[in-house]
Design a protein around this motif. Structure first.
Motif, PDB file in Angstrom:
ATOM      1  N   VAL A 119      -6.910   6.158  -6.297  1.00  0.00           N
ATOM      2  CA  VAL A 119      -6.862   6.740  -5.038  1.00  0.00           C
ATOM      3  C   VAL A 119      -5.930   5.699  -4.069  1.00  0.00           C
ATOM      4  CG1 VAL A 119      -7.746   7.254  -2.882  1.00  0.00           C
ATOM      5  CG2 VAL A 119      -8.768   8.301  -5.178  1.00  0.00           C
ATOM      6  N   HIS A 120      -6.221   4.573  -4.121  1.00  0.00           N
ATOM      7  CA  HIS A 120      -5.556   3.433  -3.244  1.00  0.00           C
ATOM      8  C   HIS A 120      -4.156   3.221  -3.753  1.00  0.00           C
ATOM      9  CE1 HIS A 120      -9.809   2.179  -1.801  1.00  0.00           C
ATOM     10  NE2 HIS A 120      -9.087   2.738  -0.858  1.00  0.00           N
ATOM     11  N   LYS A 121      -3.742   3.517  -5.043  1.00  0.00           N
ATOM     12  CA  LYS A 121      -2.452   3.637  -5.494  1.00  0.00           C
ATOM     13  C   LYS A 121      -1.478   4.568  -4.882  1.00  0.00           C
ATOM     14  CE  LYS A 121       1.040   2.653  -8.537  1.00  0.00           C
ATOM     15  NZ  LYS A 121       1.948   1.651  -8.353  1.00  0.00           N
ATOM     16  N   ILE A 122      -2.358   5.833  -5.014  1.00  0.00           N
ATOM     17  CA  ILE A 122      -1.777   7.047  -4.424  1.00  0.00           C
ATOM     18  C   ILE A 122      -1.594   7.031  -2.770  1.00  0.00           C
ATOM     19  CG2 ILE A 122      -1.778   9.457  -4.038  1.00  0.00           C
ATOM     20  CD1 ILE A 122      -3.399   9.295  -6.707  1.00  0.00           C
ATOM     21  N   ASP A 123      -2.678   6.689  -2.111  1.00  0.00           N
ATOM     22  CA  ASP A 123      -2.671   6.605  -0.686  1.00  0.00           C
ATOM     23  C   ASP A 123      -3.909   5.530  -0.031  1.00  0.00           C
ATOM     24  OD1 ASP A 123      -2.941   6.945   1.899  1.00  0.00           O
ATOM     25  OD2 ASP A 123      -2.961   8.957   2.143  1.00  0.00           O
ATOM     26  N   PRO A 124      -3.350   4.321   0.228  1.00  0.00           N
ATOM     27  CA  PRO A 124      -4.380   3.450   0.438  1.00  0.00           C
ATOM     28  C   PRO A 124      -4.981   3.957   1.822  1.00  0.00           C
ATOM     29  CG  PRO A 124      -2.013   2.478   0.105  1.00  0.00           C
ATOM     30  CD  PRO A 124      -2.048   3.849  -0.010  1.00  0.00           C
ATOM     31  N   SER A 125      -4.650   4.687   2.593  1.00  0.00           N
ATOM     32  CA  SER A 125      -5.264   4.995   3.707  1.00  0.00           C
ATOM     33  C   SER A 125      -6.447   5.876   3.646  1.00  0.00           C
ATOM     34  CB  SER A 125      -4.332   5.629   4.838  1.00  0.00           C
ATOM     35  OG  SER A 125      -4.157   6.886   4.503  1.00  0.00           O
ATOM     36  N   LEU A 126      -6.690   6.405   2.289  1.00  0.00           N
ATOM     37  CA  LEU A 126      -7.779   7.448   2.322  1.00  0.00           C
ATOM     38  C   LEU A 126      -8.869   6.754   1.925  1.00  0.00           C
ATOM     39  CD1 LEU A 126      -6.252   9.699  -0.384  1.00  0.00           C
ATOM     40  CD2 LEU A 126      -6.409  10.533   1.825  1.00  0.00           C
ATOM     41  N   LYS A 127     -10.261   7.466   2.819  1.00  0.00           N
ATOM     42  CA  LYS A 127     -11.461   6.884   2.659  1.00  0.00           C
ATOM     43  C   LYS A 127     -12.155   7.509   1.354  1.00  0.00           C
ATOM     44  CE  LYS A 127      -9.914   5.334   6.664  1.00  0.00           C
ATOM     45  NZ  LYS A 127      -8.831   4.534   6.369  1.00  0.00           N
ATOM     46  N   ILE A 128     -12.918   6.810   0.672  1.00  0.00           N
ATOM     47  CA  ILE A 128     -13.810   7.612  -0.482  1.00  0.00           C
ATOM     48  C   ILE A 128     -15.428   7.333  -0.176  1.00  0.00           C
ATOM     49  CG2 ILE A 128     -14.476   7.288  -3.063  1.00  0.00           C
ATOM     50  CD1 ILE A 128     -11.616   5.689  -3.267  1.00  0.00           C
ATOM     51  N   CYS A 129     -15.875   8.644  -0.367  1.00  0.00           N
ATOM     52  CA  CYS A 129     -17.141   8.935  -0.267  1.00  0.00           C
ATOM     53  C   CYS A 129     -17.938   8.034  -1.231  1.00  0.00           C
ATOM     54  CB  CYS A 129     -17.819  10.314  -0.058  1.00  0.00           C
ATOM     55  SG  CYS A 129     -19.485  10.515   0.095  1.00  0.00           S
ATOM     56  N   PRO A 130     -18.950   6.906  -0.792  1.00  0.00           N
ATOM     57  CA  PRO A 130     -19.509   6.219  -1.969  1.00  0.00           C
ATOM     58  C   PRO A 130     -20.578   7.182  -2.764  1.00  0.00           C
ATOM     59  CG  PRO A 130     -20.409   5.562   0.236  1.00  0.00           C
ATOM     60  CD  PRO A 130     -19.301   6.472   0.436  1.00  0.00           C
ATOM     61  N   ALA A 131     -21.044   8.431  -1.985  1.00  0.00           N
ATOM     62  CA  ALA A 131     -22.011   8.990  -2.750  1.00  0.00           C
ATOM     63  C   ALA A 131     -21.465  10.047  -3.771  1.00  0.00           C
ATOM     64  CB  ALA A 131     -22.888   9.920  -1.412  1.00  0.00           C
ATOM     65  N   ASP A 132     -20.293  10.634  -3.326  1.00  0.00           N
ATOM     66  CA  ASP A 132     -19.809  11.660  -4.246  1.00  0.00           C
ATOM     67  C   ASP A 132     -18.419  11.500  -5.041  1.00  0.00           C
ATOM     68  OD1 ASP A 132     -18.356  12.491  -2.149  1.00  0.00           O
ATOM     69  OD2 ASP A 132     -19.803  14.248  -1.808  1.00  0.00           O
ATOM     70  N   GLY A 133     -17.753  10.562  -4.220  1.00  0.00           N
ATOM     71  CA  GLY A 133     -16.320  10.429  -4.673  1.00  0.00           C
ATOM     72  C   GLY A 133     -15.280  11.313  -3.716  1.00  0.00           C
ATOM     73  N   LEU A 134     -15.892  12.163  -2.965  1.00  0.00           N
ATOM     74  CA  LEU A 134     -14.766  12.787  -2.129  1.00  0.00           C
ATOM     75  C   LEU A 134     -13.854  11.890  -1.270  1.00  0.00           C
ATOM     76  CD1 LEU A 134     -16.987  16.249  -1.109  1.00  0.00           C
ATOM     77  CD2 LEU A 134     -15.144  15.750  -2.998  1.00  0.00           C
ATOM     78  N   LEU A 135     -12.499  12.475  -0.920  1.00  0.00           N
ATOM     79  CA  LEU A 135     -11.720  11.606  -0.252  1.00  0.00           C
ATOM     80  C   LEU A 135     -11.499  12.316   1.276  1.00  0.00           C
ATOM     81  CD1 LEU A 135      -8.944  11.410  -2.982  1.00  0.00           C
ATOM     82  CD2 LEU A 135     -11.043   9.976  -2.344  1.00  0.00           C
ATOM     83  N   PHE A 136     -11.231  11.324   2.213  1.00  0.00           N
ATOM     84  CA  PHE A 136     -11.297  11.856   3.675  1.00  0.00           C
ATOM     85  C   PHE A 136     -10.130  10.849   4.310  1.00  0.00           C
ATOM     86  CE2 PHE A 136     -15.536  12.453   2.162  1.00  0.00           C
ATOM     87  CZ  PHE A 136     -15.686  13.901   2.741  1.00  0.00           C
ATOM     88  N   LYS A 137      -9.547  11.780   5.299  1.00  0.00           N
ATOM     89  CA  LYS A 137      -8.346  10.994   5.967  1.00  0.00           C
ATOM     90  C   LYS A 137      -8.563  10.103   7.072  1.00  0.00           C
ATOM     91  CE  LYS A 137      -4.725  14.519   4.825  1.00  0.00           C
ATOM     92  NZ  LYS A 137      -4.223  15.665   5.342  1.00  0.00           N
ATOM     93  N   THR A 138      -9.960  10.214   7.780  1.00  0.00           N
ATOM     94  CA  THR A 138     -10.214   9.472   8.588  1.00  0.00           C
ATOM     95  C   THR A 138     -11.687   9.014   8.622  1.00  0.00           C
ATOM     96  OG1 THR A 138     -11.263  11.290   9.955  1.00  0.00           O
ATOM     97  CG2 THR A 138      -8.752  10.668  10.154  1.00  0.00           C
ATOM     98  N   ASP A 139     -11.804   7.842   9.199  1.00  0.00           N
ATOM     99  CA  ASP A 139     -13.378   7.257   9.072  1.00  0.00           C
ATOM    100  C   ASP A 139     -14.263   8.122   9.772  1.00  0.00           C
ATOM    101  OD1 ASP A 139     -12.627   4.782   7.871  1.00  0.00           O
ATOM    102  OD2 ASP A 139     -12.280   3.751   9.676  1.00  0.00           O
TER     103      ASP A 139
END
Length: 190
Positions: A119-139
């Protein structure tokens, strides 16, 4: 399994695939199958050894990257040679659950580690949920999502406690009604 579609990213999915392949090779995985076609990359990699079996470590990983620059999907699954449910369950019975827990936890942790790097290779700004791995644009979006997880856990805990209380009441009635004191009787009355 981790799966996410990336849109409007100025990233070549072929480069993402090569990055994942390099990550796996750096972790000493052997690429056992590889299928590359137009806008489609698929690989299966594995590690072998008695230590991996005994300690319940990740033994295989499947990766699929499909699409073109600007719109592609990445799928990542770490497991135990396609035996994710049956054999760990049998091993779990034999070891009172220790092997199953170790295997599933190891696969999950490895998947998280690789997923984060991808994910960080594709877009380092994405946030990853530690519970389920879903991605989010903002904190803020991630924070709302985590609050939802917390509410669900609280609700599940509450539901479990209510069920336990109901079973306790039913069990209590059984004990006095037809259980240890005999049918309809009470202590001392025979």
């Amino acid at each position: 399994m981790r799966r996410y579609g990336f849109v409007e990213k100025d990233v070549d999915p072929g480069d993402v695939y090569q990055h994942i392949k390099s990550l796996l090779q750096s972790e000493n995985f052997k690429i056992t199958e590889e299928d590359i076609r137009s806008n489609y990359w698929d690989l299966h990699a594995k590690k072998t050894g008695v230590e991996r079996i005994v300690l319940g470590k990740v033994r295989d990983i499947d990766v699929v990257v499909a699409g073109q620059k600007g719109k592609f999907e990445v799928q990542l699954h770490a497991g135990v040679w396609g035996r994710d449910l049956a054999v760990p369950a049998i091993e779990g019975i034999a070891t009172l659950g220790a092997a199953t827990i170790a295997e599933l936890n190891s696969a999950h942790e490895f998947e998280e580690k690789i997923w984060e790097q991808v994910v960080h290779k594709i877009d380092p700004s994405l946030k990853i949920c530690p519970a389920d791995g879903l991605l989010f644009k903002t904190d803020e979006d991630l924070k709302k999502h985590l609050e939802m997880h917390q509410q669900q856990q609280q609700q599940a805990h509450s539901n479990m406690m209510n069920q336990m209380m109901m079973l306790g009441m039913i069990g209590g009635l059984g004990m006095f009604g037809m259980g240890m004191y005999g049918f309809g009787g009470s202590p001392g009355f025979i």
